[in-house]
Design an enzyme around this catalytic site. Structure first.
Site, mmCIF file in Angstrom:
data_model
loop_
_atom_site.group_PDB
_atom_site.id
_atom_site.type_symbol
_atom_site.label_atom_id
_atom_site.label_comp_id
_atom_site.label_asym_id
_atom_site.label_seq_id
_atom_site.Cartn_x
_atom_site.Cartn_y
_atom_site.Cartn_z
ATOM 1 N N HIS A 120 -37.995 21.015 -3.093
ATOM 2 C CA HIS A 120 -37.905 22.317 -3.631
ATOM 3 C C HIS A 120 -37.483 22.998 -2.768
ATOM 4 C CE1 HIS A 120 -39.028 22.966 -8.057
ATOM 5 N NE2 HIS A 120 -38.851 22.199 -8.172
ATOM 6 N N GLU A 168 -31.234 22.502 -9.925
ATOM 7 C CA GLU A 168 -31.361 23.866 -10.303
ATOM 8 C C GLU A 168 -30.959 24.863 -8.805
ATOM 9 O OE1 GLU A 168 -34.530 21.898 -8.756
ATOM 10 O OE2 GLU A 168 -34.929 21.311 -11.139
#
Length: 320
Positions: A38, A106
């Site tokens: 991430h 994402e």
């Protein structure tokens, strides 16, 4: 035989904590590691997000477990050529024990350079082209590629492993599962969905490994464990495609106001009930998964490793 792994949460823990957890996982008898990739955490309460490639390099020096990214988006934030070089180096450092988990990503992580967030069908297209680019580069030969989304000019990766790292593709719906079956060496998904596994296998994934992961919150006080899971990982219970389209941790915090502690209590494994933890893992096996990765939420890490090493893993393996 099912592989039981530990899921390292880069969103919740800093590099030193992740390395300590990896060592503890190996000592507790886990077979492998998965690690999230991430740029941002899902919410500020989680509070971390180290660069995954630095952490993988360090992991290679402190334990001998295989490592899989759960998962990297190789299409927007970093060019596929750079992802290929990072994956190749990781495979060399781990003596071939690195597996590259990939997904369409994402907005939370991929919007940070200011690029538009593509529609889902375009993200699938970009992922397929990125996989093609990386497979070419893993050969160690000079590569030129001019595609719809990516250009590579006279690129060669000199530090390559003896065998290219396997590419596992993540999916949460039938279209992505079909893509994974067609282009990937394995499949990653986070819910024990037997239908999705079947769709992957029918699309070309027969005989390829299926990997899954879940978060639990072990603790002697179940109510407190529920509160901890709710505070840190309520985002796991958000419906639909919110996880793909919300761009900021603050937006996830707003959305998770709709997730109650009762929803966490019924939707996540919290507390120290041995049967409940075993059932949660077995659900993946029963759905056709080959590897299951469990991550502990919160600070009770050593208690979790003692519990899983002493009770859960022996029960799962049939020795207790």
């Amino acid at each position: 035989m099912t592989v039981y792994g530990y899921f390292l949460a880069s969103e919740e823990f800093g590099p030193a904590e992740l390395l300590a957890q990896a060592k503890a996982a190996e000592e507790a008898g886990f077979d492998a590691l998965a690690i999230s990739d991430h740029f941002h955490p899902w919410g500020d309460e989680q509070g971390q997000s180290p660069f995954v490639w630095s952490v993988i390099g360090a992991l290679s020096q402190v334990c001998s477990l295989p490592v899989t990214t759960f998962v990297t988006c190789p299409t927007v934030r970093l060019h596929p050529a750079l992802n290929a070089q990072a994956a190749a180096t990781s495979a060399v450092l781990t003596n071939g024990r690195f597996r590259f988990g990939l997904g369409t990503g994402e907005a939370l992580n991929e919007h940070v350079l200011g690029d538009p967030w593509p529609a889902a069908d375009q993200r699938f297209e970009m992922l397929e082209e990125a996989v093609d680019v990386m497979r070419k580069l893993f050969t160690g030969r000079q590569t030129t590629h001019r595609g719809r989304h990516y250009t590579v000019e006279n690129a060669r990766i000199y530090t390559v492993p003896d065998e290219p790292p396997p590419l596992y593709v993540s999916a949460f719906g039938p279209q992505a599962a079909a893509l994974a079956g067609r282009i990937a060496d394995g499949f990653v998904t986070m819910t024990p969905d037997a239908d999705l596994v079947r769709q992957f296998r029918d699309a070309g994934g027969a005989g390829k490994p299926v990997l899954g992961g879940l978060k639990v919150c072990w603790g002697g006080d179940r109510d407190q464990a529920v509160k901890t899971a709710h505070r840190l990982w309520a985002n796991l219970l958000l419906p639909g495609e919110l996880g793909q389209v919300l761009p900021m941790p603050q937006h996830f915090e707003q959305a998770t106001e709709l997730v109650t502690e009762d929803m966490v209590r019924s939707g996540m494994t919290c507390g120290d009930d041995l049967d409940e933890h075993v059932r949660s893992v077995r659900a993946y096996e029963e759905a056709g998964f080959d590897e299951v990765y469990v991550g502990q939420i919160g600070s009770e890490q050593q208690g979790f490793f003692d519990f899983y090493g002493g009770e859960v893993l022996p029960r799962l393996r049939g020795s207790a």
